[in-house]
Design a protein around this motif. Structure first.
Motif, PDB file in Angstrom:
ATOM      1  N   UNK A 203      12.175 -28.095 -73.567  1.00  0.00           N
ATOM      2  CA  UNK A 203      13.416 -28.504 -74.210  1.00  0.00           C
ATOM      3  C   UNK A 203      13.728 -29.928 -73.754  1.00  0.00           C
ATOM      4  N   UNK A 204      13.726 -30.882 -74.703  1.00  0.00           N
ATOM      5  CA  UNK A 204      13.816 -32.304 -74.354  1.00  0.00           C
ATOM      6  C   UNK A 204      15.258 -32.735 -74.123  1.00  0.00           C
ATOM      7  N   UNK A 205      15.435 -33.648 -73.149  1.00  0.00           N
ATOM      8  CA  UNK A 205      16.738 -34.252 -72.884  1.00  0.00           C
ATOM      9  C   UNK A 205      16.496 -35.598 -72.225  1.00  0.00           C
ATOM     10  N   UNK A 206      17.078 -36.681 -72.821  1.00  0.00           N
ATOM     11  CA  UNK A 206      16.936 -38.026 -72.252  1.00  0.00           C
ATOM     12  C   UNK A 206      18.320 -38.665 -72.217  1.00  0.00           C
ATOM     13  N   UNK A 207      18.669 -39.244 -71.050  1.00  0.00           N
ATOM     14  CA  UNK A 207      20.019 -39.761 -70.829  1.00  0.00           C
ATOM     15  C   UNK A 207      19.922 -41.153 -70.207  1.00  0.00           C
ATOM     16  N   UNK A 208      20.877 -42.025 -70.579  1.00  0.00           N
ATOM     17  CA  UNK A 208      20.993 -43.303 -69.885  1.00  0.00           C
ATOM     18  C   UNK A 208      22.383 -43.370 -69.251  1.00  0.00           C
ATOM     19  N   UNK A 209      22.531 -44.224 -68.272  1.00  0.00           N
ATOM     20  CA  UNK A 209      23.800 -44.398 -67.581  1.00  0.00           C
ATOM     21  C   UNK A 209      23.588 -45.261 -66.357  1.00  0.00           C
ATOM     22  N   UNK A 210      24.658 -45.828 -65.825  1.00  0.00           N
ATOM     23  CA  UNK A 210      24.556 -46.667 -64.628  1.00  0.00           C
ATOM     24  C   UNK A 210      25.802 -46.415 -63.759  1.00  0.00           C
ATOM     25  N   UNK A 211      25.625 -45.764 -62.625  1.00  0.00           N
ATOM     26  CA  UNK A 211      24.380 -45.322 -61.980  1.00  0.00           C
ATOM     27  C   UNK A 211      23.644 -44.261 -62.824  1.00  0.00           C
ATOM     28  N   UNK A 212      22.353 -44.120 -62.501  1.00  0.00           N
ATOM     29  CA  UNK A 212      21.513 -43.201 -63.268  1.00  0.00           C
ATOM     30  C   UNK A 212      22.048 -41.778 -63.122  1.00  0.00           C
ATOM     31  N   UNK A 213      22.256 -41.095 -64.267  1.00  0.00           N
ATOM     32  CA  UNK A 213      22.836 -39.753 -64.200  1.00  0.00           C
ATOM     33  C   UNK A 213      21.842 -38.736 -63.633  1.00  0.00           C
ATOM     34  N   UNK A 214      22.416 -37.686 -63.030  1.00  0.00           N
ATOM     35  CA  UNK A 214      21.626 -36.502 -62.678  1.00  0.00           C
ATOM     36  C   UNK A 214      21.744 -35.514 -63.830  1.00  0.00           C
ATOM     37  N   UNK A 215      20.684 -34.705 -64.007  1.00  0.00           N
ATOM     38  CA  UNK A 215      20.619 -33.803 -65.168  1.00  0.00           C
ATOM     39  C   UNK A 215      20.474 -32.371 -64.687  1.00  0.00           C
ATOM     40  N   UNK A 216      21.240 -31.488 -65.327  1.00  0.00           N
ATOM     41  CA  UNK A 216      21.116 -30.054 -65.101  1.00  0.00           C
ATOM     42  C   UNK A 216      21.086 -29.331 -66.434  1.00  0.00           C
ATOM     43  N   UNK A 217      20.902 -27.992 -66.373  1.00  0.00           N
ATOM     44  CA  UNK A 217      20.795 -27.218 -67.611  1.00  0.00           C
ATOM     45  C   UNK A 217      21.650 -25.964 -67.502  1.00  0.00           C
ATOM     46  N   UNK A 218      22.157 -25.514 -68.666  1.00  0.00           N
ATOM     47  CA  UNK A 218      22.885 -24.259 -68.773  1.00  0.00           C
ATOM     48  C   UNK A 218      22.196 -23.352 -69.771  1.00  0.00           C
TER      49      UNK A 218
END
Length: 1029
Positions: free
Chosen positions: A48-63
């Protein structure tokens, strides 16, 4: 202490934000998509694909189904650059709704929901099925009953053995909804075994059900019965926008029913709809709102009909019309967000803050897609999401709220260092520090606090406004900005200057086309300030480079900006404005320029009435260009005229107050167009547009043909010719000629009609017509209106006979190598017929054919002729015959003559000249003729003065000659031999220069200096030889 600590944290935090503009909250670049995973896949892995940008670099989790997935707690879960990998997926544990969750210091956002499903297809449970027994002609249904599965299925049936499949037609139908096989009317050929084949389109797996035997009963054949619809679509069919909708309908019956489709509301089935399997399937691609409605399937045979109905309802998943966007707001301000989405049913809205539901309370108000937060604080900062959903889908829109709290800062918005203003003017000194919340403002002049009064005001945005400025207002001004995070100030200076005043203004003028003028514009101003003059004409700035042919700025000093206008045209009339600008003020002065010129073109030239020779015209006056119109002139043009010509009118002179006139002297039946030209005291204006084209009426023809004559032609013919009447003088259609003629001296006229207007000749033929007899002839004209007059009578002779007798006594003698003279005697008058106009001499070489003979014609009674340009020493034959307009008569007998030998081809050589006592003596070598050339009989000496073109000739039989010539002249001399065959080749030209010495000599040489000069009075020629001039 706590308040001070919070202020310090806020200030340091905002400084950090200000230092790096790239800081921002999470933004999805790619969100997970719903998917169906084949259980029997060899890969055994779901991504399951997920790509994120942000500054500071975001952390990613799943539900999963709203509960966070512990990535490290289950070995089957792992993440690669934000995407979720599930190893050895299990349909019991892993089926559900997944969301990607991204977090950084600015907040948290959740992705759209992605549903994970598993596709599979199990085997049929039963191994055998009961035999189905039916009568022939009876309808039948074979049930498929697919095994447990997940994922879309397709169905087919095998008849007896693979690969023979049941072919679907108007009698057999396989439902893709149930998999059942329907046979509308069983026939004997249908007996056999039937096997249902089920295919999963996701896994591509296929299973076969147990075979079902079909046999015929032996208790008779089924009779006819009305259709019974066995396959029909639901009463309500929800259909998504843009999808392909499929409706099934099939009936049993005897005879086999026909299937048709219609809409119950009377509208037409969409043209894009397609019918398959003998209309058992209706397919509507790209379903839209207008396709929704009540559809009917009609099954019909000779025994009756049956109808099935179903409502197609339209729905659409939510789709954004207006998304939310990031907001940077100062602390204590109000924030309003609004998001709107389309969809059917109409979507509902909810809001998330940092991934959690946002509820309305206190300062937070929610209404449909609108979010309002009043008096924001730092705790309101974060990531917000608007969620729009209906029962068919859900969509997310994200935005960041950043709360700014900072003390006043002038570092990027300092007060203007120097502000200039004129005495009596108005000035605003802007004060715009960066501050949050909004600061309070105060001003100082120098070191003293500035008090507001009727001239001095502090505006709401902090700027200082001073009106009716005086010299005492000059000085330094300081703006002080304060909020509860701090205080800052910035200082600038105000300089007061004397105002600019116009001393000499441009003034309105009245001029004539072609004149040149100067519009003055002179001012007094503070010379410490730069000044700029600009001019506008009718509201547009004058471009002095582009329009330099007419406009030029003159003056020569910084206080003058005069405008010169050269060679004024009508287009230069209007309003001129001189605009003067300094850094403290600007002012303008205007003048109107009236330009007088020739009138403009008259308008709407109309032909009110037209006759055969007149036309009644009317028009409207054009612009008089400030000079009254004194007269009008009418011009006319036809297809036959050269351009426009002045027309005669009544009245003859049309004054400037008259707008009608009658044009007279027109030719009947000619297409005319007219235009009008106006004039005033200044000149003649441009012509009007041409009127419409109108043809004058027809009239009797008045002009008769000119130059009526004739004669000639063949025997028994009377040829009559004339000049055609020009089309513009024919006065009407149906134009032609009336030709009249009679024998000279008789009374009665013979007439004939020549219907072509282009005819210029008529030939009367009659065997009894005597040759060369005089006839009186006249030619008249006619057209549709009748006959006109005839031309004056003239005499024309009928065709004559050619001469009947040949000339007598033909003699020929050779004159030279190239010329022969021939003579003859005319036939006696009483011995021939036919008038003789002259004679034709024919001459041909002995080795030529007579038809290629050279021909020479004489005119009248001449009885000799000279034939030239012949070859030397050649035998020629000559014959003579008479001729007239009818042709040539018989030829005389041919006579023979041989031309003389050619003259010598060798020119005289070794020419020597001597001069003494005004005499010139020439000597040359004798020329000897060749065997085929005539003997030399003597020599010709040709001489002329260098400045004269005429040549004199001396003949001598010796090889010398003596000339007595005047002094001071150049001479050009040539020498050539002559013989019975003519003149031989000439020597090269000899130039003898002026005789300036007592004695001179020279030899022959070529000269090209043959100039023509004034004549010399006399030449004395002294020689012993025979001379001739």
């Amino acid at each position: 202490m706590r308040l001070l600590w919070e202020l310090l944290v806020l200030q340091s935090f905002m400084v950090c934000l200000a230092d790096d503009n790239a800081l921002h909250g999470p933004v999805f670049l790619q969100e997970p998509n719903s998917m169906i995973f084949p259980l029997d896949s060899e890969e055994k892995k779901v991504k399951l694909s997920c790509e994120v940008k942000g500054n500071p670099r975001p952390t990613i989790g799943w539900k999963l189904n709203g509960t966070s997935i512990g990535i490290g707690m289950d070995y089957r879960y792992s993440m690669v650059e934000g995407s979720l990998l599930i190893n050895n997926p299990n349909k019991t544990q892993d089926t559900g709704t997944y969301q990607c969750v991204a977090t950084n210091p600015f907040g948290t956002i959740v992705s759209r929901e992605a549903r994970l499903q598993f596709a599979y297809l199990e085997n049929f449970k039963t191994r055998t099925r009961s035999t189905v027994s039916v009568r022939q002609g009876q309808g039948m249904v074979l049930l498929c009953g697919p095994p447990p599965h997940s994922g879309e299925l397709t169905y087919a049936w095998i008849f007896n053995e693979y690969p023979t499949f049941v072919h679907q037609d108007n009698r057999r139908f396989v439902s893709q909804e149930t998999g059942n096989l329907y046979i509308a009317k069983v026939e004997a050929s249908d007996v056999g075994n039937y096997t249902c084949v089920v295919t999963n389109t996701v896994t591509n797996s296929r299973v076969l059900g147990p075979p079902t035997p079909l046999i015929l009963r032996n208790d008779g054949v089924m009779g006819e019965y009305e259709p019974k619809i066995e396959v029909q679509f639901p009463e309500t069919v929800p259909s998504a926008k843009g999808t392909t909708v499929k409706l099934e309908c099939f009936a049993l019956g005897n005879p086999v029913p026909t299937i048709s489709w219609r809409r119950a509301d009377g509208k037409q089935i969409p043209r894009k709809a397609r019918r398959h399997r003998s209309s058992g399937l209706l397919e509507i691609p790209n379903f839209q709102q207008e396709d929704a409605g009540l559809y009917e399937c009609v099954a019909e045979n000779v025994r009756g009909k049956n109808v099935a109905r179903g409502q197609l309802t339209f729905y659409a998943q939510p789709n954004w019309i207006q998304k939310i966007s990031d907001v940077h707001a100062a602390i204590e301000e109000n924030v309003i967000w609004e998001c709107r989405a389309s969809g059917r049913p109409k979507p509902s809205y909810r809001w998330l803050k940092d991934g959690e539901p946002l509820l309305p309370q206190g300062r937070v108000q929610l209404e449909q897609g609108s979010l309002t937060i009043t008096n924001i604080s730092l705790s309101d900062a974060g990531m917000y999401q608007c969620v729009a959903e209906n029962r068919h889908g859900i969509i997310f829109a994200s935005a960041e709220l950043r709360v700014i709290a900072v003390s006043p800062d002038f570092s990027k918005t300092l007060l203007k260092k120097l502000t200039l203003v004129k005495v009596g003017g108005e000035v605003i000194i802007e004060c715009k520090p960066k501050a949050s919340p909004r600061p309070t403002y105060s001003w100082k002049k120098g070191k003293d606090i500035l008090r507001e009064n009727e001239r001095i005001t502090v505006l709401d945005d902090g700027s200082l406004r001073i009106v009716n400025v005086t010299k005492s207002d000059a000085g330094s001004y300081t703006c002080v900005a304060t909020n509860h995070f701090g205080t800052a100030s910035s200082t600038g200076s105000l300089v007061v200057k004397d105002p600019t005043r116009v001393m000499v203004s441009p003034f309105s003028m009245d001029v004539t086309v072609g004149e040149s003028i100067v519009l003055p514009c002179q001012v007094s101003h503070d010379h410490s300030l730069d000044i700029m003059f600009t001019w506008s004409f009718n509201g547009h700035l004058i471009d002095f480079e582009k329009d330099g042919d007419h406009f030029e700025r003159v003056g020569g000093q910084d206080s003058a900006g005069d405008l010169m206008i050269r060679s004024i045209q009508l287009k230069h009339a209007g309003k001129y404005v001189c605009m003067v600008q300094t850094s403290v003020d600007k002012l303008s002065a205007a003048a109107d320029l009236i330009v007088r010129g020739p009138p403009g073109p008259p308008e709407a030239v109309t032909i009110d009435e037209i006759t055969d020779t007149t036309a009644q015209l009317s028009w409207r006056p054009g612009a008089d260009n400030h000079s009254p119109i004194t007269m009008y002139v009418v011009q006319a043009r036809t297809p036959f005229s050269v351009g426009w010509q002045a027309a005669s009118t009544v009245p003859e002179i049309i004054d400037g107050r008259t707008f009608t006139a009658t044009v007279v002297g027109l030719n009947p039946w000619v297409e005319y167009e007219f235009r009008v030209v106006a004039a005033n005291l200044i000149g003649i204006g441009e012509p009007s547009r041409p009127s419409e084209k109108r043809r004058t009426e027809e009239a009797l023809p008045e002009v008769t043909p000119a130059n009526v004559s004739g004669g000639g032609g063949s025997k028994s013919e009377l040829v009559i010719t004339w000049e055609t009447v020009p089309e513009e003088l024919q006065n009407g259609g149906g134009f032609g000629y009336v030709v009249a003629f009679r024998p000279f001296g008789t009374v009665s006229w013979m007439q004939t009609v020549v219907a072509s207007p282009d005819a210029a000749r008529y030939v009367f033929r009659n065997e009894t017509l005597p040759p060369f007899s005089p006839y009186e002839v006249k030619v008249g004209v006619y057209n549709n209106k009748g006959e006109g007059s005839f031309s004056p009578v003239t005499v024309v002779y009928s065709a004559e006979e050619e001469p009947t007798k040949a000339p007598n006594t033909v003699l020929a003698r050779s004159l030279s190598a190239s010329d022969v003279e021939v003579s003859w005697a005319p036939p006696q008058e009483n011995q021939h017929k036919g008038r003789i106009q002259g004679y034709e001499v024919r001459c041909w070489r002995h080795d030529e054919k007579e038809e290629n003979a050279k021909r020479i014609r004489t005119v009248g009674n001449q009885t000799s002729a000279k034939v030239t340009n012949l070859r030397g020493n050649v035998l020629y034959h000559l014959a003579v015959r008479a001729y007239n307009t009818a042709g040539t008569g018989p030829s005389s007998a041919a006579v023979n003559v041989t031309t003389k030998k050619p003259p010598p081809s060798q020119p005289p050589g070794n020419i020597v000249w001597n001069s003494s006592d005004s005499k010139i003596v020439l000597n040359w070598d004798q020329v000897k003729a060749l065997d085929n050339e005539s003997e030399v009989r003597g020599y010709k000496v040709l001489y002329r003065w260098n400045r004269q073109s005429s040549t004199s000739v001396i003949e001598t039989n010796k090889t010398s000659v003596e000339l007595s010539l005047p002094f001071n002249e150049d001479y050009i001399i040539e020498i050539k031999p002559f013989s019975d065959g003519g003149d031989g080749s000439s020597s090269e030209q000899i130039r003898i220069p002026k005789i300036s010495n007592a004695y001179a000599r020279g030899s022959g040489s070529s000269t090209s200096n043959a100039c023509t000069l004034s004549a010399i009075s006399t030449i004395m020629i002294s020689l012993t030889a025979r001379s001739s001039l």
